[in-house]
Design a protein around this motif. Structure first.
Motif, PDB file in Angstrom:
ATOM      1  N   PRO A 156      -0.603   3.443   5.127  1.00 21.19           N
ATOM      2  CA  PRO A 156       0.172   2.939   3.988  1.00 21.19           C
ATOM      3  C   PRO A 156       1.552   2.468   4.432  1.00 21.19           C
ATOM      4  CG  PRO A 156       0.271   5.323   4.056  1.00 21.19           C
ATOM      5  CD  PRO A 156      -0.690   4.911   5.142  1.00 21.19           C
ATOM      6  N   ALA A 159      -3.115   3.323  -2.889  1.00 28.61           N
ATOM      7  CA  ALA A 159      -4.154   3.220  -1.864  1.00 28.61           C
ATOM      8  C   ALA A 159      -5.137   4.377  -1.877  1.00 28.61           C
ATOM      9  CB  ALA A 159      -3.508   3.143  -0.478  1.00 28.61           C
ATOM     10  N   SER A 175       0.838  -1.190   0.000  1.00 26.39           N
ATOM     11  CA  SER A 175       0.000   0.000   0.000  1.00 26.39           C
ATOM     12  C   SER A 175       0.877   1.246   0.000  1.00 26.39           C
ATOM     13  CB  SER A 175      -0.903  -0.009   1.236  1.00 26.39           C
ATOM     14  OG  SER A 175      -1.602   1.200   1.372  1.00 26.39           O
TER      15      SER A 175
END
Length: 360
Positions: free
Chosen positions: A114, A71, A50
């Motif tokens: 992330p 993401a 991500s």
């Protein structure tokens, strides 16, 4: 110690090593150290699933190199953006960021959790101040903030493409994108080198619904004009960041552009019938072209790797006798299939390449 005691001790040591080794292996394999474009050493996860970016130019490169890892978008995709965008990317969250007139929110980024946040913005070299980046890193906590340069510089996309591909383990796709990009640069450079300065086309970049804003030569928003052999006629100041310096119709008349590139398709459609613009050479000759903008602009906003097919488009638009429609069609189709994962039909391609693009 007896032989039996030695054997027991040896077995105990081996058992301890076996128990510790998996833990050690997990520690070693979970992170590795990279150096970003400001020379900062960062520990990032070995397996990345991500990523997000703080600004659209870098997000464009992420989308072209590793779309499955993206993401979030920096702004909500428009209907036009989604026309040539696979469905799985259309409803990603919107994270905002730091770009143009937009000021980001750290918590919004952090809540997405992330693996990496990429920081890369403008032609001027941002981010360039290590202290400012480190301050932002503190705000992001344990999430690595990886700086990347030249994400909005049409002549230097090879660096960020390679770097992002390497960080994300997507070298094969990054290499393919770079090969396409470098071929486009070479084609443009070789063609433009044959055009005498006195024969270069005079170009006005018309922005906004009335066409009365622009970005002069040297702005990150109008680089394609200069790079593809046009003469940007705008004699005005660069507005930092978002750009779009206001100008008057009287100035455009004085500049006498041969071609107008329009950011707004409605303006490009209506200006040919507008009596106020009739004395401008580009309008008289009907050489007013709206920028193709699906899924993203080929010219600007954002200035990023989404501009790569725009190298061919701008070359053809300014010098159609030197770069033909058939050549343009081939390269646009290749880009969309290879990097947008979209196979254009002949009708869709026809629509994209109209003076004012029409979309499916």
């Amino acid at each position: 110690m007896t032989n039996k005691g030695l054997i027991i001790a040896f077995i105990a040591i081996i058992a301890s090593i076996l128990c510790i080794s998996p833990m050690y292996a997990d520690t070693v394999s979970s992170d590795h150290v990279i150096s970003d474009d400001l020379g900062r050493e960062l520990s990032i996860p070995t397996e990345i699933t991500s990523v997000v970016s703080t600004a659209p130019p870098t997000t464009m490169t992420l989308y072209l190199v590793a779309p499955e890892l993206l993401a979030a978008w920096n702004s909500k995709p428009t209907d036009l953006n989604m026309m040539y965008m696979p469905e799985q990317y259309q409803n990603l969250p919107v994270v905002g960021g730091w770009f143009g007139k937009t000021d980001g929110n750290y918590e919004t980024f952090i809540n997405l959790n992330p693996d990496i946040i990429f920081e890369g913005r403008t032609i001027t070299g941002d981010p360039k101040n290590v202290d400012e980046v480190e301050e932002r890193q503190v705000r992001f906590g344990d999430i690595p903030l990886v700086t990347v340069q030249d994400t909005a510089n049409i002549s230097k996309y090879s660096g960020p493409i390679t770097f992002i591909g390497s960080v994300l383990g997507k070298e094969e796709r990054a290499n393919a994108l770079n090969a396409y990009y470098k071929e486009a640069l070479k084609t443009v450079e070789e063609t433009v080198s044959t055009i005498p300065d006195a024969e270069k086309v005079r170009v006005f970049y018309a922005e906004g619904p009335d066409g009365l804003a622009t970005d002069p030569s040297g702005s990150q928003h109008s680089l394609l004009i200069d790079y593809c052999g046009g003469k940007n006629v705008a004699e005005t100041t660069i507005t930092p960041g978002y750009g779009m310096t206001p100008i008057s119709l009287e100035q455009v008349m004085t500049w006498k552009p041969d071609v107008i590139i329009a950011s707004d398709s409605s303006f490009a459609s209506s200006v040919l019938d507008d009596p106020l613009w009739q004395d401008i050479p580009a309008v008289k000759s009907e050489k007013v072209y709206a920028v193709p903008a699906a899924p993203f602009s080929w010219f600007d906003r954002p200035p990023g790797t989404n501009q790569i097919p725009g190298l061919y488009w701008m070359l053809h638009t300014l010098y159609p006798e030197k770069y033909t429609t058939d050549q343009l069609r081939e390269k646009v189709s290749e880009f969309y299939e290879s990097f947008y994962d979209v196979t254009l039909t002949s009708t869709e391609l026809d629509g994209l390449l109209k003076r004012v693009p029409e979309y499916k």
